[in-house]
Design a protein around this motif. Structure first.
Motif, PDB file in Angstrom:
ATOM      1  N   GLY A  69     -26.089  74.951 151.479  1.00 56.01           N
ATOM      2  CA  GLY A  69     -26.561  73.483 152.473  1.00 56.01           C
ATOM      3  C   GLY A  69     -25.745  72.331 152.556  1.00 56.01           C
ATOM      4  N   LEU A  70     -24.451  72.696 152.445  1.00 60.23           N
ATOM      5  CA  LEU A  70     -23.405  71.636 152.753  1.00 60.23           C
ATOM      6  C   LEU A  70     -22.069  71.350 153.087  1.00 60.23           C
ATOM      7  N   VAL A  71     -23.351  72.085 154.463  1.00 62.68           N
ATOM      8  CA  VAL A  71     -22.097  71.836 155.991  1.00 62.68           C
ATOM      9  C   VAL A  71     -23.311  71.290 157.367  1.00 62.68           C
ATOM     10  N   ALA A  72     -22.671  70.272 157.742  1.00 62.95           N
ATOM     11  CA  ALA A  72     -23.136  69.725 158.792  1.00 62.95           C
ATOM     12  C   ALA A  72     -21.682  70.170 160.034  1.00 62.95           C
ATOM     13  N   LEU A  73     -22.112  71.101 160.980  1.00 66.61           N
ATOM     14  CA  LEU A  73     -21.303  71.586 162.432  1.00 66.61           C
ATOM     15  C   LEU A  73     -21.350  70.333 163.603  1.00 66.61           C
ATOM     16  N   ASP A  74     -20.472  70.722 164.596  1.00 68.68           N
ATOM     17  CA  ASP A  74     -20.398  69.925 165.745  1.00 68.68           C
ATOM     18  C   ASP A  74     -21.073  68.550 165.937  1.00 68.68           C
ATOM     19  N   LEU A  75     -20.505  67.492 164.768  1.00 67.95           N
ATOM     20  CA  LEU A  75     -21.199  66.420 164.970  1.00 67.95           C
ATOM     21  C   LEU A  75     -20.339  66.082 165.979  1.00 67.95           C
ATOM     22  N   ARG A  76     -21.388  64.782 167.264  1.00 63.31           N
ATOM     23  CA  ARG A  76     -20.727  63.853 167.798  1.00 63.31           C
ATOM     24  C   ARG A  76     -20.833  62.969 168.589  1.00 63.31           C
ATOM     25  N   ASP A  77     -21.463  61.507 167.940  1.00 61.13           N
ATOM     26  CA  ASP A  77     -22.050  60.358 168.121  1.00 61.13           C
ATOM     27  C   ASP A  77     -22.241  59.738 166.180  1.00 61.13           C
ATOM     28  N   ASP A  78     -22.021  58.069 166.441  1.00 60.98           N
ATOM     29  CA  ASP A  78     -21.741  57.635 165.206  1.00 60.98           C
ATOM     30  C   ASP A  78     -23.702  58.130 164.370  1.00 60.98           C
ATOM     31  N   GLU A  79     -24.637  58.224 165.516  1.00 60.46           N
ATOM     32  CA  GLU A  79     -25.845  58.223 164.987  1.00 60.46           C
ATOM     33  C   GLU A  79     -26.522  59.654 164.225  1.00 60.46           C
ATOM     34  N   GLU A  80     -25.384  61.143 164.568  1.00 61.66           N
ATOM     35  CA  GLU A  80     -25.382  62.119 163.753  1.00 61.66           C
ATOM     36  C   GLU A  80     -24.509  62.013 162.730  1.00 61.66           C
TER      37      GLU A  80
END
Length: 232
Positions: free
Chosen positions: A76-87
């Motif tokens: 659970g240590l991956v986050a994909l396809d982040l597109r803006d400052d809040e994300e």
């Protein structure tokens, strides 16, 4: 003789047995040797992650880097396809909390440009006690664990040898149909260069693994990388 372009002794001069090179350092080494890698930066805080993503170019992926974890997605240590400052800010804080929850000490957060589309391949190498350096190619990404599709050859390979190795994969016809503008020669060059790099490794036992390598109309790029020196 080993290819003179690949002087591992200048990059990892005296590795200890069991050395695992963290992904950011692995990518730096690959780039030093001329292999294309998705650009990234290791940061410590959510604010730094946002700034790094803006500098690298969106969208990005974030990965929690820790010596104890080699399969980050499963942890659970991956986050994909982040597109803006809040994300970006929320994802970084989530990774930091997740690491603390599972008792993992993070070395940092690796912010990396997300390579989208195309086929995903596994490209790896090791030193076999009988055959010497061996390079393998296969289905990459999430398909590595579910599809038994792999081909091996002694390293090093030239471009023609790499193309012949890739042609042995059952996935290749489908990959070429899905990405008709992807250049097979570019993928063969990548595998050939990787095999030369592996053949030049001076250690008695080692593993080099790139998974996935993304192949699309945009070219070939290594996304994840691992260097393990079992025995110098």
């Amino acid at each position: 003789p080993p290819d003179a372009r690949y002087r591992w002794q200048d990059t990892l001069p005296a590795p200890a047995a069991g050395l695992v090179v963290p992904e950011p350092e692995c990518h730096r080494i690959l780039a030093t040797f001329g292999l294309p890698v998705a650009p990234g930066k290791l940061v410590a805080t959510a604010a730094q992650a946002v700034a790094a993503a803006q500098a690298i170019g969106l969208p990005v992926v974030m990965k929690g880097i820790a010596a104890a974890v080699t399969h980050r997605a499963a942890a659970g240590l991956v986050a994909l396809d982040l597109r803006d400052d809040e994300e970006l800010h929320r994802a970084a804080e989530t990774l930091i909390r997740r690491a603390a929850t599972i008792g993992i000490a993070l070395e940092g957060i690796y912010v990396q440009r997300m390579a989208k589309g195309g086929a995903e391949l596994l490209v790896s190498a090791l030193r076999d006690p009988t055959f010497g350096p061996v390079v393998s190619v296969g289905a990459g990404g999430t398909m590595t664990e579910t599809i038994d599709d792999i081909a091996l050859a002694r390293a090093p390979l030239d471009e023609a040898g790499a193309a012949a190795l890739l042609a042995r994969l059952r996935m290749m016809p489908a990959a070429m149909r899905l990405s008709p503008e992807a250049d097979p020669a570019a993928l063969a060059r990548f595998v050939a260069d990787f095999s030369q790099l592996a053949a030049a490794a001076p250690w008695r036992r080692f593993t080099l693994e790139l998974n996935p390598v993304k192949w699309s109309a945009a070219g070939v790029v290594a996304v994840d990388g691992l260097i393990l020196v079992q025995e110098p």
